[in-house]
Write an enzyme that holds these catalytic residues in place. Structure first.
Site, mmCIF file in Angstrom:
data_model
loop_
_atom_site.group_PDB
_atom_site.id
_atom_site.type_symbol
_atom_site.label_atom_id
_atom_site.label_comp_id
_atom_site.label_asym_id
_atom_site.label_seq_id
_atom_site.Cartn_x
_atom_site.Cartn_y
_atom_site.Cartn_z
ATOM 1 N N MET A 86 0.800 -1.217 0.000
ATOM 2 C CA MET A 86 0.000 0.000 0.000
ATOM 3 C C MET A 86 0.833 1.267 0.000
ATOM 4 S SD MET A 86 -3.311 -0.581 2.470
ATOM 5 C CE MET A 86 -2.330 -0.799 3.946
ATOM 6 N N VAL A 101 7.724 3.749 2.576
ATOM 7 C CA VAL A 101 8.064 4.302 3.876
ATOM 8 C C VAL A 101 9.383 5.061 3.773
ATOM 9 C CG1 VAL A 101 8.349 3.822 6.331
ATOM 10 C CG2 VAL A 101 6.954 2.292 4.915
ATOM 11 N N ASP A 120 -4.588 -6.355 8.520
ATOM 12 C CA ASP A 120 -3.344 -6.737 7.843
ATOM 13 C C ASP A 120 -2.251 -7.013 8.867
ATOM 14 O OD1 ASP A 120 -1.679 -7.358 5.732
ATOM 15 O OD2 ASP A 120 -1.100 -5.281 5.343
#
Length: 884
Positions: A26, A29, A137
């Site tokens: 998704m 980072v 998740d």
């Protein structure tokens, strides 16, 4: 321009992006620096295609739920937003490694360590699930290890993405969940999932920690998902026969295909995997190393349907009572629950309405009764039914004598005591304005009265202040004392600027009154076990910290013990108490309230869903209401569009944003905020997209509340610089010098009359009795008393003909006879007991029509009164690094 440079430019002044540190399904980072706070953070940027599907406003609205989660094993959400078309969110940067990295290096973890990690994560899941948030998740990559403690990252992010994207999420090709840890209902695309999907994922993670591989594997995602839906995992003990059978059984149940066959809560899974409740595997055997109590219980139920959790709790309680009565000296940890009356819970108007005797045999509590009264009930280890304490009507802050023969409490501004076995209730002293009390073995009742601590002989007498507030160290009050077994030392909560989240645990001497404020954030002390101070935080976590009492200093890092002790929504009162033998009694869960509208017929009509509401306010135009939402540790202002919604979050910066008040034109809301480290007033427009701006603050004191005059020309505030509120006012134009209104201290809740010619407020008189007064404005030449037998938190009617105030759990309407001179024609009860009223700020409002009242009722709660016998044993196990 590369991604790092693009982000740095887009977030200039807020975050300085360093470099990419990870990439997932998704988000990407980045390691970044929070410019304002000069700290490292993890900046997570959603995939641009996904962000386009979600939409900025929808995603940021959904992610707000995550921002309210506060738990020792949850990585908090610092910030979220949009930058140059990219959606991002920010979490702390943790110096450590993920559980995935640990498993790649170690493959299998020691059994005790795996159970400890599983139980800690289950505690975090249970906390979030009770607040309606699921992870969706959970996997080793999202579990970060920091100083031996697991921290769950990205909690609620997948849920926010799902809610924001709806059916469009499938267009991105993104699957919300990771195949190895995805529950069967997730794998089949069922959108109607609940917390049991996280329990499945935790079962899969625990399976991998013990065996070194996930429960299902395959060459492709499709192959793994097919096995998740149809195959049964290989037995854990076939791979590792040292794993206890009850652990294997707990993981097997967590991995059940049907949600109905799994544990009902993550808390149940934690109890099962740590051996606190009986479990049996497919093999139907309990090993020799299973807890003896579990072996005995398992032998009786091996061929039966698994017991319900309620029955288990009842039997555990019965087992604990039998052990106590037989004089057994074993130190086994026993948990049981004491039920509240039907559709009830803890009485949130009773201070800390829970007490436990020194030996842990007696538990006292004050339930929320249907008639709105407060009465103490005592449950003994050898009794099935609780019994009422005679003469305890109106009681609050109960506590036992050291020998358990007497219970003391406060009612009607008096300190009283009553024999536990029955007898006459006696007055010990006149002591109004109490914020907690304790009975020392040396023969003193130590109480928080006013801003400091007093001591009174238990035989009766005059209370004497023996400590002084240490304002030089930022102390504003001394609350919730707990006497230690030596008879000389008292723990207390040292209140500070910024409210309960900034309170610290402190030590006082009964001999000389000396005090020491420890560098230990905590809002409610409970006692000491083995050199460790036990206390709760404003967020409801029970903590333990090693302290050298002789040198009065902390000697090590605190650890979290219990994450779900209920804390009052408007004060730092924790509904918990610890016995000298190390037993603990606490109310679990968070008290909830229901916003209600009361019309002429007196019947309450619910408004929206139940929640952690406080201090609601109608807008002057009657189109909206503003209300504080959240616990003391994390609170924001929300707006409700009348009559039926929507309900939207209004503030989003800082930990505390509360006590909302409308501007006269209904276009903006002013509120208290600690976003710059000290309580001050901020103002924010309702319909514009602008940010909040400072309205008024002081470097030498905290500002706890403020209201504008009807013409907007003046601002009245409560200034608190030494633990006692003072009401002041200033002009908004020209000469803005701050001027004090009242002659004494201990004033709050000031409000202008509709014509702006009077100010009403609460003033604490000598003796600690609070009364409602009005004063002419701006001349301040005349002052008149409104209430008779006490009163607080006043509110004017829109026509200026009545002043409403609270007294002893009731709402009173004082009808004004005349203003020259000022007289009160009548005082009538308009709301009986049964509603919740804050002692420091109006927890109700009156509509412009003069008869519709906005108030709060205690809602039906999932809160439970939990008793943990031999809690000290559990602490010692934690200190040794073993699972609970």
């Amino acid at each position: 321009m590369d991604a790092v440079a693009q982000l740095t430019a887009a977030l200039a002044g807020r975050y300085a992006v360093d470099h990419e540190i990870g990439r997932g399904g998704m988000a990407t980072v980045y390691l970044a620096r929070d410019v304002r706070h000069n700290r490292k953070v993890a900046l997570k940027v959603l995939d641009p295609e996904l962000g386009a599907v979600l939409g900025v406003e929808r995603f940021l609205s959904e992610i707000q739920v995550t921002a309210n989660l506060q738990h020792p094993n949850l990585l908090p959400l610092f910030d979220s937003g949009e930058a140059d078309g990219l959606l991002f969110y920010v979490m702390p940067f943790i110096e450590g490694e993920s559980l995935r990295a640990v498993l790649q290096r170690e493959k299998q973890l020691p059994i005790d360590e795996a159970i400890h990690i599983a139980v800690s994560i289950a505690s975090a899941l249970d906390y979030a699930h009770r607040r309606g948030v699921i992870h969706r998740d959970l996997k080793p990559e999202n579990i970060l290890m920091h100083d031996g403690q697991p921290l769950v990252a990205d909690f609620g992010i997948a849920l926010a993405v799902s809610n924001a994207g709806g059916h469009r999420i499938t267009q991105t090709g993104l699957s919300l969940g990771t195949p190895h840890y995805m529950s069967p209902e997730q794998a089949t695309g069922d959108r109607d999932i609940d917390g049991r999907t996280d329990i499945y994922s935790l079962g899969a993670v625990t399976y991998e920690m013990l065996t070194g591989e996930p429960p299902h594997d395959g060459k492709t995602s499709q192959a793994i998902i097919a096995k998740v839906i149809t195959d049964r995992p290989r037995s854990i003990r076939l791979s590792r026969d040292t794993v206890p059978v009850y652990v294997e059984a707990a993981v097997e149940r967590a991995l059940a295909k049907l949600p109905a066959d799994r544990f009902h809560s993550a808390h149940e899974f934690a109890d099962a995997v740590s051996g606190r409740i009986a479990m049996h595997s497919a093999a139907g055997a309990m090993p020799d190393n299973a807890p003896s109590g579990a072996r005995r219980r398992a032998s009786r139920v091996r061929s039966a349907i698994p017991w319900s959790i309620a029955l288990l709790a009842l039997l555990a309680g019965a087992f604990g009572w039998r052990a106590a009565l037989s004089g057994r000296s074993d130190s086994a940890v026993v948990r049981y629950e004491i039920p509240f009356p039907a559709n009830s819970g803890v009485n949130t108007n009773a201070g800390a309405g829970v007490a436990i005797s020194r030996d842990g045999r007696l538990v006292a509590y004050i339930p929320r009764l249907s008639d709105g009264t407060r009465r103490i009930f005592i449950r003994s280890a050898d009794e099935i039914q609780a019994r009422e304490v005679p003469g305890s009507a109106g009681a609050g802050f109960p506590f036992f004598s050291p020998d358990g023969s007497t219970i003391a409490f406060f009612a009607n501004r008096q300190l009283l005591k009553s024999p536990v076995g029955g007898g006459r209730t006696e007055v010990v002293a006149e002591l109004p304005g109490i914020r907690g009390a304790t009975w020392s073995p040396s023969g003193w009742v130590v109480a928080s009265s006013g801003a400091n601590l007093t001591k009174t002989p238990v035989a009766g007498g005059t209370p004497v202040a023996f400590t002084r507030v240490d304002s030089a160290k930022g102390e504003t009050g001394q609350f919730y004392p707990v006497a230690l077994a030596d008879g000389e030392t008292v723990l207390y909560a040292s209140s500070a600027q910024g409210g309960a989240p900034n309170s610290r645990i402190a030590i006082a001497s009964l001999k000389d009154g000396s005090t020491t404020i420890l560098d230990l954030l905590g809002s409610y002390p409970l006692g000491m076990i083995d050199g460790h101070v036990i206390y709760t935080t404003a967020g409801g976590t029970v903590m333990a910290a090693p302290v050298d009492l002789g040198k009065r200093r902390i000697t090590g890092a605190p650890i979290a013990l219990v994450d779900q002790a209920a804390v009052d929504l408007t004060s730092s009162v924790s509904y918990a108490q610890m016995a000298a033998d190390g037993s603990l009694a606490y109310v679990s869960g968070a008290p909830r309230r229901q916003l209600v509208i009361i019309g002429r017929d007196g019947n309450p009509t619910p408004l929206g869903e139940e929640g952690s509401y406080s201090w609601p306010r109608f807008s002057p135009d009657g189109k909206r209401l503003a209300v504080s939402v959240g616990p003391l540790s994390q609170r924001d202002v929300w707006l409700f569009q009348l009559p039926s919604g929507p309900f939207t979050r209004f503030t989003n910066e800082g930990a505390i944003n509360d006590r909302p008040e409308w501007t006269p034109d209904s276009k903006a809301v002013l509120f208290r905020s600690n976003r710059r480290g000290r309580n001050a007033l901020w103002i924010q427009n309702v319909d514009a997209d602008g940010q909040a701006t400072p309205l008024f603050g002081r470097a030498d004191s905290q500002i706890d509340e403020g209201v504008l005059s009807p013409d907007g020309a003046y601002l009245v505030v409560q200034r608190d610089s030494n633990g006692n509120g003072e009401v002041w006012f200033r002009s908004m134009r020209g000469d803005t010098t701050l001027r004090r209104i009242q002659s004494g201290q201990g004033a709050y809740g000031a409000r202008f009359s509709p014509d702006g010619k009077w100010i009403v407020y609460t003033l604490t008189e000598s003796g600690g009795i609070e009364q409602v007064f009005v004063r002419s404005f701006p001349s301040l030449t005349s002052q008149f008393q409104v209430s008779l037998a006490g009163g607080g938190t006043p509110v004017w009617s829109a026509d200026g003909k009545r002043i409403y105030y609270t007294n002893s759990g009731q709402l009173i309407a004082a009808t004004i006879g005349s203003t020259q001179p000022f007289t009160i024609a009548s005082r009538d009860v308009v709301l009986p007991r049964g509603y919740t009223f804050s002692a420091v700020h109006a927890d109700y409002d009156v509509a412009k029509d003069g008869h519709t009242i906005l108030a709060l009722q205690s809602a039906s709660q999932d809160a439970k009164l939990v008793v943990v016998r031999n809690f000290a044993t559990e602490l010692r196990a934690r200190l040794r690094g073993t699972p609970r």
